[in-house]
Write a protein that holds these residues in place. Structure first.
Motif, mmCIF file in Angstrom:
data_model
loop_
_atom_site.group_PDB
_atom_site.id
_atom_site.type_symbol
_atom_site.label_atom_id
_atom_site.label_comp_id
_atom_site.label_asym_id
_atom_site.label_seq_id
_atom_site.Cartn_x
_atom_site.Cartn_y
_atom_site.Cartn_z
ATOM 1 N N ASP A 661 0.831 -1.209 0.000
ATOM 2 C CA ASP A 661 0.000 0.000 0.000
ATOM 3 C C ASP A 661 0.862 1.254 0.000
ATOM 4 O OD1 ASP A 661 -2.275 -1.522 -0.020
ATOM 5 O OD2 ASP A 661 -2.528 -1.490 2.162
ATOM 6 N N GLU A 664 2.432 1.657 -3.456
ATOM 7 C CA GLU A 664 1.461 2.131 -4.444
ATOM 8 C C GLU A 664 1.188 3.615 -4.268
ATOM 9 O OE1 GLU A 664 -3.076 1.134 -6.019
ATOM 10 O OE2 GLU A 664 -2.155 -0.062 -4.428
ATOM 11 N N ALA A 665 1.034 4.043 -3.025
ATOM 12 C CA ALA A 665 0.774 5.459 -2.773
ATOM 13 C C ALA A 665 1.961 6.310 -3.204
ATOM 14 C CB ALA A 665 0.476 5.668 -1.286
ATOM 15 N N VAL A 667 4.275 5.565 -5.555
ATOM 16 C CA VAL A 667 4.393 5.576 -7.016
ATOM 17 C C VAL A 667 3.380 6.545 -7.625
ATOM 18 C CG1 VAL A 667 4.100 4.197 -9.111
ATOM 19 C CG2 VAL A 667 5.351 3.248 -7.156
ATOM 20 N N ASN A 668 2.144 6.478 -7.164
ATOM 21 C CA ASN A 668 1.112 7.370 -7.703
ATOM 22 C C ASN A 668 1.422 8.830 -7.398
ATOM 23 O OD1 ASN A 668 -0.401 5.257 -8.787
ATOM 24 N ND2 ASN A 668 -1.540 4.943 -6.881
ATOM 25 N N LYS A 669 1.976 9.068 -6.209
ATOM 26 C CA LYS A 669 2.315 10.433 -5.824
ATOM 27 C C LYS A 669 3.421 11.000 -6.728
ATOM 28 C CE LYS A 669 4.245 13.163 -2.034
ATOM 29 N NZ LYS A 669 4.845 13.125 -0.673
ATOM 30 N N ILE A 671 4.273 10.070 -9.827
ATOM 31 C CA ILE A 671 3.774 10.308 -11.191
ATOM 32 C C ILE A 671 2.891 11.539 -11.222
ATOM 33 C CG2 ILE A 671 2.311 9.362 -13.020
ATOM 34 C CD1 ILE A 671 3.338 6.597 -12.291
ATOM 35 N N LYS A 672 2.051 11.708 -10.205
ATOM 36 C CA LYS A 672 1.158 12.868 -10.170
ATOM 37 C C LYS A 672 1.956 14.166 -10.054
ATOM 38 C CE LYS A 672 -2.677 14.866 -7.560
ATOM 39 N NZ LYS A 672 -3.571 14.714 -6.380
ATOM 40 N N ASN A 691 -0.821 5.362 -16.273
ATOM 41 C CA ASN A 691 -1.453 4.388 -15.385
ATOM 42 C C ASN A 691 -0.856 2.995 -15.594
ATOM 43 O OD1 ASN A 691 -3.668 3.608 -13.486
ATOM 44 N ND2 ASN A 691 -4.352 2.430 -15.267
ATOM 45 N N ALA A 694 2.514 2.847 -13.916
ATOM 46 C CA ALA A 694 2.390 2.676 -12.465
ATOM 47 C C ALA A 694 2.096 1.223 -12.108
ATOM 48 C CB ALA A 694 1.284 3.594 -11.934
ATOM 49 N N LEU A 695 1.170 0.593 -12.839
ATOM 50 C CA LEU A 695 0.831 -0.804 -12.559
ATOM 51 C C LEU A 695 2.035 -1.715 -12.790
ATOM 52 C CD1 LEU A 695 -2.716 -0.996 -14.213
ATOM 53 C CD2 LEU A 695 -2.168 -0.829 -11.778
ATOM 54 N N LEU A 698 4.583 -1.247 -9.993
ATOM 55 C CA LEU A 698 4.113 -1.846 -8.738
ATOM 56 C C LEU A 698 4.355 -3.350 -8.742
ATOM 57 C CD1 LEU A 698 0.766 0.088 -8.140
ATOM 58 C CD2 LEU A 698 2.854 0.218 -6.775
#
Length: 737
Positions: A661, A664-665, A667-669, A671-672, A691, A694-695, A698
């Motif tokens: 978790d 994932e948070a 990686v998304n942060k 990229i954003k 997206n 990111a997948l 992960l």
């Protein structure tokens, strides 16, 4: 002394990217093709005369109609058509009517004469001879010139002197006789015989012999041929006979003169007809070849314009594509002359598959497949050297099959073993193609000839692989092509730069390997060049070897040197590493794609840690521009992926006890933040692709930073010591290297 090479390089780069350079290359290629094929399309001119002895077999180079021979056959066909005759059955009634008209005319003249005499006021008796002469003239004037000329005056006078009742009887008898005789077929040659029948049929005892003779003469006059020549139907039959004559054709490749024959008039006329004796300059082959070259170049330009490949926008790649095309064309031209020697099938040795194998490795398979068609089309002309035709379809088929096999059997791996295996497969396909051509013609070949064909075809495939292995390094070096073999070579840990990173910055080396794993998986998910991403990641931080201890992954348990210098100086040191790396890569003559990844992997991102640290004790905040990388931003998807993987690996490595978790948070942060900061603005990457990236990362990170069981010693030490090894700016490293 160092400025001169740089200026020459800049000059060469300007030449390569000039707007008209592609047009110049296309024009020169068209001229090259025209010159190469010119000798195959110009008609051969023979120095031969009547009564000469032919020194060799002479065949027709074209298919053409022998009009003189065709017209002669048509004339014979027309002459063989007999005149068409038709029986005119209505002639019997017509001629019977003419007989009736003659008798009716005589009766009417007699009546008119009687009336004229009775109405005359003169009492004097009219002279009988004058009256008869007047009646004769009246009848002759009323009759047509043809009729009056054929009936004698004696006959007309006899009719005029006969009573009306006798004339009526004579009319009926004569008309019936004419109808009876005309009811039968009367040809022109049988006319007299038919007229003689009239004399035998008119046999009336109640009339005088004089009247009977007059009746016979009138009846014979009325008899005409009723089986007459039909001009229209005869002409129609003759036209049909002429049209049914097949044109006399001289076929392409037809043997006109055999060796040893003496040239006669017919042979000489045929040689002249097909243009082998034409001393005047014929411009049509030159024009036709020009149109042929225009078609080939038009197909090439249309494909390049419509295909989404580097050849479209990269002039260097376009030049390389043309150069391979020229090399293959030269190979076909040279091997085409081997057909002139008396070795069966020797022309099949042409290693045309080398062209498609090179293009598959250097560019892509789609371009190689299209080139196969071009090679086959050009080869049909180049291999017409010893044939009567300007196009050799047999070799065109062989070249197409062989070149297609070279493109399809070779994957993106260009290891020597794979190239040799592909060459073996091409050789097998070549052998099958040659056997197909031999057997489908149904000709009888001895085993020696078949073996010669098979050996030539097999040699072609092996030679194509060897030629590809030999030429590939020259193309890779000359055009700075980052091929698979080059990437594999650069990924070798024994490469001097990788050894330099490993020995001088081991932490950076480990970081780069993990970044390579992340980037390669993400690129393959997007359909990009995963191997390029991996190798680019290996070298992206090579600039850190200049000051390795200023980067957290290389500090181990040493003091952090950034604690002893100002944030501005730290920023200068950190920011310089992409450009130090790019310079070092250029010094080692590394491919441009690798240099770009190293230079662009931070884009224009902000060094947040040092930016905030510098603004802690100042009244006026310092501008962000002083703490941003100067760029450029990533220019393509591979550079974007490497940039994301670089930040993701650094951030996740700095986490204590990473969980799925948390990863994932994070990686998304990352990229954003990069997306909002505009770091992807100059690439064509999409939100959906981000997206997918990111997948992919992960999945890779879950295998790399998997959860482990904590052993007692580790639990006693705790996580604080783990964090301390990274220094006070380790957690911000995912955006600030």
């Amino acid at each position: 002394m160092k400025k001169k090479p740089k200026s020459v390089k800049m000059w060469w780069n300007e030449i390569k990217q000039h707007r008209y350079i592609k047009s110049i290359i296309v024009f020169l290629t068209a001229v090259f093709l025209y010159v190469m094929m010119l000798g195959n399309v110009i008609p051969e001119q023979l120095d031969i005369h009547l009564s000469d002895t032919a020194e060799e077999d002479i065949r027709s180079p074209i298919t053409i109609e022998n009009r003189q021979a065709t017209e002669q056959l048509q004339s014979e066909a027309v002459d063989n058509v007999e005149p068409n005759y038709v029986l005119k059955q209505n002639y019997a009634e017509t001629q019977g009517g003419r007989v009736n008209d003659i008798f009716e005319l005589v009766i009417q003249v007699k009546k008119d004469q009687t009336t004229s005499e009775s109405d005359s006021e003169e009492d004097e008796e009219v002279d009988e001879e004058e009256r008869l002469e007047e009646s004769l003239n009246s009848v002759k004037d009323a009759l047509s010139s043809g009729t009056s000329n054929q009936l004698s005056d004696e006959t007309i006078i006899t009719l005029l002197e006969t009573s009306e009742s006798q004339l009526v009887l004579a009319k009926e008898a004569t008309s019936n006789t004419v109808f009876e005789v005309m009811s039968e077929q009367i040809e022109a040659g049988d006319l007299q015989e038919a007229r003689d029948k009239v004399d035998g049929l008119i046999n009336i005892s109640t009339v005088s012999n004089r009247l009977r003779d007059a009746m016979v003469e009138v009846g014979q006059f009325a008899i005409i041929p009723n089986y007459v020549y039909d001009r229209d139907s005869t002409e129609r039959l003759r036209e049909e006979a002429s049209e049914n004559v097949e044109p006399v054709m001289i076929r392409e490749g037809q043997l006109l003169v055999q060796q040893g024959d003496v040239i006669n008039n017919e042979m000489y006329a045929q040689l002249k007809l097909v243009g082998l004796l034409d001393e005047s300059l014929n411009f049509y082959p030159y024009i036709g070849l020009g149109l042929f070259v225009m078609i080939i170049m038009g197909m090439m330009l249309y494909f390049i314009q419509e295909s989404n490949t580097t050849v479209k926008n990269n002039n260097s790649h376009f030049l390389m594509f043309i150069l391979v095309f020229v090399i293959v064309t030269c190979l076909m031209k040279v091997t085409s002359y081997t057909e002139l020697i008396n070795i069966a099938g020797v022309g099949y040795v042409v290693p045309v598959a080398a062209g498609t194998m090179l293009l598959t490795l250097l560019l892509n398979t789609r371009i190689a497949l299209f080139s196969s068609v071009l090679y086959a089309i050009v080869g049909t002309v180049l291999y017409s050297q010893d044939g009567a035709s300007s196009f050799n379809v047999t070799y065109g088929f062989y070249l197409l099959v062989s070149s297609l096999a070279g493109a399809l059997f070779l994957d993106t791996s260009n290891r020597i073993t794979r190239l040799l295996k592909a060459g073996f497969l091409v050789a097998c396909i070549n052998v099958i193609a040659v056997l197909t051509l031999l057997f489908i013609k149904g000709l009888q070949h001895n085993w020696i000839e078949v073996g010669s064909h098979v050996a030539s075809a097999a040699f072609s495939g092996i030679a194509a692989a060897i030629l590809t292995i030999g030429l590939l390094p020259f193309f890779e070096t000359g055009f700075s092509i980052l091929s698979v073999s080059k990437l594999i070579e650069l990924s070798n840990p024994n490469h001097p730069l990788l050894r330099k990173i490993l020995t001088e910055a081991p932490g950076t080396y480990h970081h780069s390997v993990v970044v390579g794993n992340l980037a390669e998986a993400a690129c393959e998910r997007l359909g990009e060049n995963g191997l390029l991403a991996r190798v680019g990641a290996y070298y992206h931080d090579v600039g850190k070897t200049k000051r390795p201890h200023f980067f957290i992954e290389n500090q181990l348990r040493q003091d952090n040197p950034h604690d002893k210098i100002s944030p501005q100086l730290s920023t200068t040191i950190i920011i310089s590493h992409p450009y130090d790396g790019a310079d070092l890569l250029r010094e080692y003559k590394m491919p441009k794609e690798i240099v770009d990844i190293a230079e662009q992997h931070h884009g224009t991102s902000l060094l947040k840690y040092f930016y905030h640290k510098a603004n802690q004790d100042v009244e006026q905040p310092l501008p962000e521009s002083q703490f941003r990388y100067p760029g450029p931003k990533p220019q393509n998807k591979v550079a974007c992926i490497v940039a994301i993987a670089d930040s993701v690996e650094a951030a996740v490595r700095s986490m204590s006890k990473p969980t799925p978790d948390k990863i994932e948070a994070m990686v998304n942060k990352i990229i954003k933040e990069k997306l909002e900061d505009g770091q992807f603005d100059e690439s064509e990457i999409t939100l959906r692709e981000l997206n997918d990236i990111a997948l992919s990362m992960l999945e890779t990170l879950k295998g790399t930073f998997h959860q482990r069981i904590e052993y007692p010693d580790e639990m006693k030490k705790g996580g604080k010591e783990h964090d301390d090894t990274r220094g006070n700016h380790g957690r911000d490293e995912h955006t600030n290297k």
